[in-house]
Design a protein around this motif. Structure first.
Motif, PDB file in Angstrom:
ATOM      1  N   SER A 158      15.074  50.387 -54.144  1.00 62.07           N
ATOM      2  CA  SER A 158      14.260  50.993 -53.132  1.00 62.07           C
ATOM      3  C   SER A 158      12.888  51.339 -53.748  1.00 62.07           C
ATOM      4  O   SER A 158      12.656  52.198 -54.556  1.00 62.07           O
ATOM      5  N   ILE A 178      10.979  49.337 -55.067  1.00 60.80           N
ATOM      6  CA  ILE A 178      10.603  48.879 -56.477  1.00 60.80           C
ATOM      7  C   ILE A 178      10.667  47.186 -56.083  1.00 60.80           C
ATOM      8  O   ILE A 178      11.719  46.881 -55.768  1.00 60.80           O
ATOM      9  N   PRO A 232       9.986  67.030 -56.702  1.00 63.13           N
ATOM     10  CA  PRO A 232      10.635  65.783 -56.955  1.00 63.13           C
ATOM     11  C   PRO A 232       9.850  64.566 -56.826  1.00 63.13           C
ATOM     12  O   PRO A 232      10.491  63.245 -57.294  1.00 63.13           O
ATOM     13  N   MET A 287       8.615  61.738 -61.452  1.00 65.14           N
ATOM     14  CA  MET A 287       9.774  61.336 -61.829  1.00 65.14           C
ATOM     15  C   MET A 287       9.637  61.934 -63.283  1.00 65.14           C
ATOM     16  O   MET A 287       8.845  61.588 -64.100  1.00 65.14           O
ATOM     17  N   PHE A 345       4.264  55.556 -60.893  1.00 65.20           N
ATOM     18  CA  PHE A 345       5.752  55.776 -60.260  1.00 65.20           C
ATOM     19  C   PHE A 345       5.472  57.053 -59.559  1.00 65.20           C
ATOM     20  O   PHE A 345       5.291  58.055 -59.982  1.00 65.20           O
ATOM     21  N   ASP A 368       8.099  59.111 -56.928  1.00 62.97           N
ATOM     22  CA  ASP A 368       9.517  58.976 -56.268  1.00 62.97           C
ATOM     23  C   ASP A 368       9.360  59.579 -54.854  1.00 62.97           C
ATOM     24  O   ASP A 368       9.985  60.702 -54.537  1.00 62.97           O
ATOM     25  N   ARG A 403       9.878  60.163 -51.111  1.00 63.52           N
ATOM     26  CA  ARG A 403      11.308  60.570 -50.370  1.00 63.52           C
ATOM     27  C   ARG A 403      11.820  59.402 -49.542  1.00 63.52           C
ATOM     28  O   ARG A 403      13.125  59.095 -49.458  1.00 63.52           O
ATOM     29  N   ARG A 449       7.717  52.913 -54.415  1.00 62.08           N
ATOM     30  CA  ARG A 449       7.863  54.075 -55.653  1.00 62.08           C
ATOM     31  C   ARG A 449       6.858  53.415 -56.990  1.00 62.08           C
ATOM     32  O   ARG A 449       6.407  54.282 -57.266  1.00 62.08           O
ATOM     33  N   GLU A 450       7.105  52.499 -57.439  1.00 56.78           N
ATOM     34  CA  GLU A 450       6.297  51.745 -58.309  1.00 56.78           C
ATOM     35  C   GLU A 450       5.488  50.730 -57.759  1.00 56.78           C
ATOM     36  O   GLU A 450       5.382  49.763 -56.978  1.00 56.78           O
TER      37      GLU A 450
END
Lengths: 577, 577
Positions: B37, B39, B91, B94, B139, B141, B143, B153-154
Motif C-alpha cells: 500500500s 509503496i 502516526p 514511521m 516515508f 505513513d 492514513r 507512502r514511500e
C-alpha cells in the motif's frame, strides 16, 4: 567548483570512537558526520566520492546488460516470510509496523522483492536472460556497528540479480558480472583481488568475493603468486602437507605431561616440534532418532600448529549441524578433561575425522584420554584404525596451491563485492517459474551480485593514505585537481591566471576546485592533503613571473614547475595515466 | 538504448485500484509496480524519468548555490523529541526500534537532522549564508495512500534548507530558491503556477507552493489573469463584495420558514436571491480560567452562497483553538436546533464574527433562533450591534483580486513544490546558534524548500495525456526519440539506416531508443504512445526508396516525411523548441 560555494569542514583531531584510519580520516576530512550508531550523514565532500563510485558502477553495469530500476526500502513482511528469511535473519533485519499494525522489513538486500517482480513479469524463456540492478540505501541492524562506513548500519549498496533459463546460461550471466566487477574495480584505481568464496547458508553453486587489498583488512585472503588461484580463508583448500604417510618408527608410549593442556606446551615439554603433535576437538551432534534425542560423539584431529576452519567442518557429511561438546559431555565420553583428549581408547564410540595432514602423519603425539598423560609415537593402523579424512584446517603461507602451480601466500583484504550463483533456492521457495521451450514451468536460475558502495570509500582509504591524510585515486576523488592561489586577493596577476586556468580545466572536462577561501598556504595545503585531492596546482606571483605554475601530485615529495601554457595538457596527461 | 536490452512491459488494462489517469497510465506503461500500500518499485522506464527530474533539480540547485549532501533515512528519536515533532506528527511518522530498543524515525523530512548538522558546524556569521540540499527517499505513513505516486507512502523528495544570519538575508535566500524553482519547473516543460500559501502550523513568515496545473488536481488555486497575484485557496484573500453597506430599506420581520434549515431552501421559499441570506456557524472555544474549564460561544456569519475557509477562521484572534459547537451546546446557547440560528436574540452571550461581505449587507435573511422561523430585513446597527469583521470565506471566480488589478480566476493544481520561510522555530528549539558580528550568539534564520520528485511524474501525466497514453515533455521523457524500424530482420536497407541514424542521434547527444524487438508496427506504436516518448521516427523500405523517413510527434495527428539526410538536424530542432 569554488571552495567558497562549497562546504569544507576539516578537523585537527578525529573523535575518540574512530578506531581505524579510514574512519578517522573521513571524520577529519569532513566527509561524513555521525548521526547515530552506525548511521552517518554523507557530507558534501563524501557524497561527491559516493556519486563517482556509483557512476562507475552504473556505467559498467549498463555495459554488461544490467537494467537499472529501484526497489523500495520498506518491504512487506509477507515476502520475507515466503523465503523464511523473516525468521532466519534474526535481529539484523530491521522490522517496522505501520499504523495498521502490518509488518515490514527495511531492506538489507532485495532477493525477495526482485523475485516477486520477476515472477509476475516473466512468463517465457524468450524473455530471458535478464539482469536487474539498483543502487539503494540498505539497513542492517549490526550487533556492533563500527569503523565508520566499513561496518555501518545504514549504507548504500548496488545489488543486481540475474535470471536465466538453465544453469549453463546462469553461469554465463555470472561470468559477465564477474568481468563487469573486474572492470569496475579496475576503474576505481584500487588494488583488488577476486577470490573464490564459500557459498555459505544461501546455497547455490559458485561465488566470488572482491577484496580491496589493505594491510588493515578484516579478512585473510589466499592466493598463489605464480598462478591465478585465489580464495578467501573459508574456501581455500588445504592439501595434505606430506603426500604420503611415513612408516611408523617409534613405539606408542604413554607419557606423563602434567599441566600441559596445549600442543605448544606439550611439544616444549617433550622437546618435539609442534608439527609432531595432534590436537583433538570434541564435537557433539544432536539427532532425533525415532522421536528420541540422541547425542553423537565426533572428534576432529588437527596438527598442533594448524587452525580449525569451521566452514570446512560444517561440510563434512554428518556435521552440518554440529556444536562443540560441553565439558560434561567430554568427561562422559572420554573420561578426561579437555586438553588430554585423543583418538586412542575412548570410553564411548566416537566418529573420528582427521585433517588431511594428520591422516598422513606418523609417530605423532596426542592426548591419552587421561589427565596429565599424552601418547607419543602414535601411528595409524598400528595404534588406531583409519579415520574419515577431510580438509579441516585453514591454509597457511607456503602451503601448496590447490592448482598445483606454486605455493600459497596470504594477504589482508576488505570485502567490497560479492558475486553469487543462487541457483533456484529463491525461485523455488517463491514459485518464480517460466515456461520453457516445451511449455513446461521451470524455476528461474538466479544469481545475485553486490557491491558495498559506501564501504568502497573506507576500503580505498585503508589502501591509500599517509600521515597527511587520504590519497584518493583520481577516478573517485571528490575533485581531481585543486587550484591553490597564493594571495588571490592581493595579486591581479594571480587572480587572472587562476580564473583562466579554472575555465580551461573545466572546458577540458576536468573536475577542478579553486580554493578561493583566502586561507594561509599552510592551512590550505593541509586541508587538501587531508581531503586527498590527487593533483594540486599552486598559482603564485613568483612562479608566474617566470611563466610557471607549481604542480604537485598527492604522492609526490616535492613540487614541479610547469609552464603556464602547458598546464592543461600536463594535467590531462596525469589524469589519463 | 536498444529495446531488446531494456525491459518494456506494458499492459492493456490498468489494475482496478488505479483510480486516476496518471496512476492507470504509469501502471499500464510499466513504469511502476505496486509492492504494498503506497509503496512502489520504480521499474526501468519509470526510473529513467525520475533520474531526469532529479538531474534538472540538481543542476538548478547547484546553480543557485545549493550544496548537495545526503542525510540518513533512519534518524534517532531524540532529535525529533527536541522539536516536539516526535509527538506532534502522530502516526504519519514511521517509527522503528533497533535491537537495543532505541527508537528511530524513518525520515519524512529532515529539518531536525540538518539543524543538528549545522549547529555543530556553524560557529560564525562568516560561514553564512548556507544552503544544503539532498534528494532522498522519504516515508510518510499516510492514513489512506492512493493515486499511485501522487500520494504514496514511500517517495523521493528533494529537500533543501537555508541558513542565514538575519531575516533580511533569509528572505534573499528564499527568493533565490523561489527563482530556482521557477527555473526547474520551466525546464520540466510543465505548465505550473507559484502561489502564496498559508504558513500553517510550522510558523514562519512566508511561503509559496508550486502547482502543476491539471484539471484533475486536488487543490483549487486562485490567480488574477491580469496581474501576478496567485495564492492557494487557504491563503487567497477575499475582499468584501460590496464596498459599503446599503441603507436599511425593509423592516425586520419574523417569518415562518418551516422545514427549511438551509439557506438555499429559505431563499427559494421566500423567493429571494441566495445572496440575500446569511448562514450562521456556531463554534465553541474551550478555555481554562482559574483552573476551571469555561466554554466560549462564538458565531460566524457567512453569506448563504459562500464557503467557510477554516484556515482563515483559525487566524481570527481568539479562535486559534476552536471547534464546531455540538448540538447540545447549540440548544443551550440559542434555544434552537441548527438551521435556524442567527445573530439576533441569543439566549447566552455570543461573540459574533461576520465575514467582510456579510458586514456590508443590508436587509438580509438570517435564522431567528427558533425552529421554523427566520428573520427577513435584518440590518446592522438597527437590529443587531456591529460584529467583529474578518475574512472567513473562500474566494470564488469573479471576486476582486486583492491587489486591485482585476478579478480572480480559479483553476486546479497539483502541489509539487513548496518554499517556506521557517524563521527561527527550529533553530530556537534545537539551540542552533552562531556568533554574530558582535560575538553574541543568535539563532539561525532558516528556510526550507521541497520538491516531490516522484510526484512530479504523476503531475506531469495528469497534465499531459490522451486516450493513447502519456505525453512526456521531452526534458523528462524516458527517451526523447524512439526509432521504429519496419521489418528490420527482412530488410538490409532498413537495418543499415536504423543503425546509422541511431549512431548519429547518439553522437548528437540525443537520448534515443531503437525498438529492435521485432514487434508488428501496431503493437510497437501502441507501446511507445502509451509510454509517451515525444518523438518517433519510422524507418521503412518504402520511404527509404524515396529517400525519406517518417517523423511523428506524440501530439501530431499524422506523420511527416523527412529526408534521411536531414533527420538528425530535424530532431535537434524539435528538441530545442
Amino acid at each position: 567548483m569554488r571552495a567558497s560555494r562549497f562546504f569544507i569542514s576539516t578537523l585537527k583531531e578525529a573523535p575518540s570512537d574512530a578506531e581505524i584510519v579510514s574512519h578517522q580520516l573521513m571524520m577529519r576530512a569532513g566527509m561524513i558526520k555521525r548521526l547515530g550508531s552506525g548511521i552517518y550523514t554523507y557530507m558534501p565532500t563524501g557524497l561527491r566520492v559516493i556519486r563517482k563510485v556509483e557512476a562507475i558502477i552504473r556505467e559498467e553495469m549498463n555495459k554488461a546488460g544490467g537494467i537499472e530500476m529501484l526497489m523500495p526500502l520498506v518491504q512487506p513482511a509477507e515476502l520475507w516470510q515466503e523465503t523464511g528469511r523473516w525468521e532466519k535473519m534474526g535481529p539484523e533485519l530491521m522490522r517496522v509496523k505501520d499504523r495498521h499494525g502490518r509488518e515490514y522489513a527495511i531492506q538489507p538486500t532485495s532477493e525477495e522483492v526482485i523475485t516477486d517482480v520477476v515472477r509476475s513479469e516473466i512468463k517465457s524463456y524468450r524473455q530471458l536472460p535478464l539482469n536487474f540492478y539498483h543502487i539503494q540505501t540498505k539497513f542492517r541492524d549490526e550487533r556492533r556497528p563500527r569503523f565508520g562506513l566499513m561496518r555501518g548500519r545504514e549504507f548504500t549498496m548496488k545489488d543486481a540479480y540475474s535470471f536465466d533459463r538453465d544453469e549453463a546460461s546462469m553461469k554465463v550471466s555470472y561470468k559477465i558480472m564477474y568481468d563487469a566487477y573486474t572492470a569496475i574495480f579496475n576503474r576505481f584505481g584500487l588494488k583488488f583481488r577476486a577470490v573464490a568464496a564459500d557459498n555459505g547458508a544461501i546455497g547455490g553453486s559458485g561465488s566470488h568475493e572482491f577484496h580491496v587489498i589493505a594491510s588493515t583488512g578484516e579478512d585473510a585472503i589466499v592466493y598463489c603468486p605464480t598462478s591465478d588461484y585465489a580464495a578467501n580463508m573459508e574456501a581455500a583448500e588445504a592439501l595434505p602437507l606430506a603426500a604420503a604417510r611415513a612408516a611408523a618408527s617409534a613405539p606408542l608410549t604413554r607419557t606423563a605431561t602434567p599441566g600441559t593442556t596445549k600442543c605448544e606446551t606439550v611439544a616444549e615439554l617433550l622437546k618435539l616440534p609442534l608439527s609432531q603433535t595432534v590436537k583433538t576437538i570434541a564435537l557433539t551432534v544432536e539427532k532425533e532418532v525415532a522421536g528420541k534425542q540422541v547425542l553423537e560423539n565426533w572428534m576432529l584431529l588437527l596438527r598442533g600448529d594448524h587452525e580449525l576452519n569451521e566452514i570446512k567442518v560444517g561440510k563434512v557429511p554428518g556435521l552440518a549441524a554440529h556444536r562443540f561438546a560441553t565439558e560434561a559431555e567430554i568427561l562422559a565420553c572420554y573420561g578426561s578433561i579437555p586438553g588430554y583428549l585423543g583418538p586412542i581408547g575412548t570410553r564411548q564410540p566416537v566418529t573420528i575425522v582427521a585433517d588431511r595432514t594428520v591422516a598422513n602423519m606418523a609417530d605423532f603425539v596426542c592426548g591419552a584420554n587421561e589427565e596429565g598423560f599424552h601418547y607419543t609415537g602414535a601411528n595409524w593402523v598400528r595404534d588406531l584404525p583409519e579415520a574419515i579424512v577431510a580438509d579441516l584446517r585453514n591454509v597457511v603461507e607456503g602451503d601448496a596451491s590447490p592448482d598445483g602451480k606454486g605455493v600459497l601466500a596470504i594477504e589482508r583484504g576488505i570485502e567490497v563485492g560479492h558475486v553469487f550463483q543462487l541457483g533456484t533456492s529463491y525461485s523455488e521457495s517463491m514459485k518464480a517459474t517460466f515456461l520453457d521451450e516445451n511449455g513446461k514451468p521451470a524455476p528461474l536460475q538466479m544469481g545475485c551480485y553486490g557491491i558495498g558502495v559506501t564501504r568502497i570509500l573506507g576500503a580505498a582509504i585503508e589502501q591509500n593514505f599517509d600521515d597527511k591524510g587520504i590519497i584518493w585515486p583520481a577516478a573517485i576523488a571528490p575533485f581531481e585537481v585543486v587550484l591553490c592561489p597564493m594571495g588571490m586577493d592581493r595579486s591581479e596577476m594571480v587572480k587572472t591566471e587562476v580564473e583562466s586556468l579554472y575555465a580551461a580545466l573545466q572546458a577540458a572536462g576536468v573536475d577542478v576546485i579553486v580554493d578561493d577561501r583566502g586561507l594561509r598556504p599552510g592551512a590550505m595545503f593541509a586541508d587538501w592533503e587531508l581531503i586527498g585531492v590527487p593533483h594540486r596546482v599552486v598559482i603564485g606571483e613568483r612562479g608566474l613571473k617566470e611563466g610557471n605554475l607549481e604542480y604537485q601530485g598527492r604522492r609526490d615529495a616535492e613540487a614541479t614547475a610547469v609552464p603556464v601554457a602547458g598546464m592543461v595538457e600536463f594535467i590531462k596527461g596525469k589524469l589519463s595515466q
